[in-house]
Design a protein around this motif. Structure first.
Motif, PDB file in Angstrom:
ATOM      1  N   THR A 101       0.784  -1.221  -0.012  1.00 25.94           N
ATOM      2  CA  THR A 101       0.005  -0.027  -0.003  1.00 25.94           C
ATOM      3  C   THR A 101       0.719   1.353   0.026  1.00 25.94           C
ATOM      4  O   THR A 101       0.186   2.333  -0.386  1.00 25.94           O
ATOM      5  CB  THR A 101      -0.995   0.072   1.328  1.00 25.94           C
ATOM      6  OG1 THR A 101       0.039  -0.150   2.371  1.00 25.94           O
ATOM      7  CG2 THR A 101      -1.938  -1.201   1.163  1.00 25.94           C
ATOM      8  N   ASP A 102       1.997   1.220   0.193  1.00 19.89           N
ATOM      9  CA  ASP A 102       3.077   2.245   0.151  1.00 19.89           C
ATOM     10  C   ASP A 102       3.384   2.838  -1.105  1.00 19.89           C
ATOM     11  O   ASP A 102       3.680   2.070  -2.193  1.00 19.89           O
ATOM     12  CB  ASP A 102       4.535   1.696   0.888  1.00 19.89           C
ATOM     13  CG  ASP A 102       5.401   3.002   0.910  1.00 19.89           C
ATOM     14  OD1 ASP A 102       5.095   3.909   1.117  1.00 19.89           O
ATOM     15  OD2 ASP A 102       6.671   2.446   1.163  1.00 19.89           O
ATOM     16  N   PRO A 103       2.977   4.099  -1.574  1.00 19.59           N
ATOM     17  CA  PRO A 103       3.288   4.495  -2.883  1.00 19.59           C
ATOM     18  C   PRO A 103       4.636   4.648  -3.326  1.00 19.59           C
ATOM     19  O   PRO A 103       4.967   4.214  -4.576  1.00 19.59           O
ATOM     20  CB  PRO A 103       2.670   5.975  -2.636  1.00 19.59           C
ATOM     21  CG  PRO A 103       2.065   6.025  -1.370  1.00 19.59           C
ATOM     22  CD  PRO A 103       2.384   5.143  -0.475  1.00 19.59           C
ATOM     23  N   GLU A 104       5.665   4.651  -2.183  1.00 24.49           N
ATOM     24  CA  GLU A 104       7.258   4.465  -2.587  1.00 24.49           C
ATOM     25  C   GLU A 104       7.353   2.959  -3.006  1.00 24.49           C
ATOM     26  O   GLU A 104       8.228   2.881  -4.055  1.00 24.49           O
ATOM     27  CB  GLU A 104       8.084   4.908  -1.456  1.00 24.49           C
ATOM     28  CG  GLU A 104       7.847   6.442  -1.342  1.00 24.49           C
ATOM     29  CD  GLU A 104       8.824   6.975  -0.269  1.00 24.49           C
ATOM     30  OE1 GLU A 104       9.762   6.251   0.436  1.00 24.49           O
ATOM     31  OE2 GLU A 104       8.646   7.909   0.304  1.00 24.49           O
ATOM     32  N   GLU A 105       6.991   1.981  -2.556  1.00 24.12           N
ATOM     33  CA  GLU A 105       6.914   0.702  -2.858  1.00 24.12           C
ATOM     34  C   GLU A 105       6.332   0.326  -4.265  1.00 24.12           C
ATOM     35  O   GLU A 105       6.891  -0.348  -5.225  1.00 24.12           O
ATOM     36  CB  GLU A 105       6.554  -0.324  -1.608  1.00 24.12           C
ATOM     37  CG  GLU A 105       7.142  -1.662  -1.881  1.00 24.12           C
ATOM     38  CD  GLU A 105       6.929  -2.535  -0.676  1.00 24.12           C
ATOM     39  OE1 GLU A 105       7.520  -3.737  -0.777  1.00 24.12           O
ATOM     40  OE2 GLU A 105       6.290  -2.171   0.314  1.00 24.12           O
TER      41      GLU A 105
END
Length: 169
Positions: A101-105
């Protein structure tokens, strides 16, 4: 107990490379998830190896993605190919799908393959492994290779009715 693909590969590099090659031989595979009532659901899926991880990407709102959000347990069976040759043997992995859910990932995932355009919105899961199995035939034996986190690769050879040989690698 589960391990990342990277941890599996660190523990059993040759076996991990064999399993990965078997999955990469074909684009489409079979994913098993659990429906809300606990019964199995089988669907097609493209497993994606990027970096040192196995990723499972799905359309927004797909039944398999909703299954994994509710219960992350899964098994994925490598496409057996055409005919009866079973080159490389039967391969299956089981474990837990961890939703990203992390945008960076998400951005790192997309950046790992500039040639393939990812859909704007999709569910992305990282596979955490609890079991990896390869089954192949070496006449007159059927050879089972089984790996679980924290244990050495185990090889089981089964032959005719009168002989079953077990050995740990």
């Amino acid at each position: 107990m589960t391990e990342s693909w990277a941890a599996f590969r660190a523990a059993e590099p040759e076996f991990a490379d064999t399993v990965r090659a078997r999955f990469q031989a074909f684009q489409h595979h079979v994913l098993a998830t659990l429906r809300p009532d606990g019964s199995p659901r089988l669907t097609g899926l493209e497993g994606d190896f990027r970096g040192d991880e196995l990723w499972l990407g799905m359309m927004i709102g797909s039944r398999k993605a909703l299954d994994l959000r509710r219960d992350p347990r899964f098994s994925m069976y490598a496409n057996p190919g055409t005919g009866t040759g079973m080159g490389g043997g039967d391969v299956r992995i089981s474990g837990r799908a961890v939703e990203v859910t992390d945008p960076e990932e998400f951005a790192r995932y997309a950046a790992d393959d500039a040639e393939t355009e990812a859909p704007e919105r999709f569910h992305l899961f990282r596979a955490e492994l609890s079991e990896v199995v390869r089954i192949r035939v070496e006449d007159p034996h059927i050879i089972f290779q089984v790996w679980h986190p924290g244990h050495a690769l185990r090889t089981i050879r089964r032959g005719d009715e009168d002989s079953t040989v077990y050995e740990d690698d």
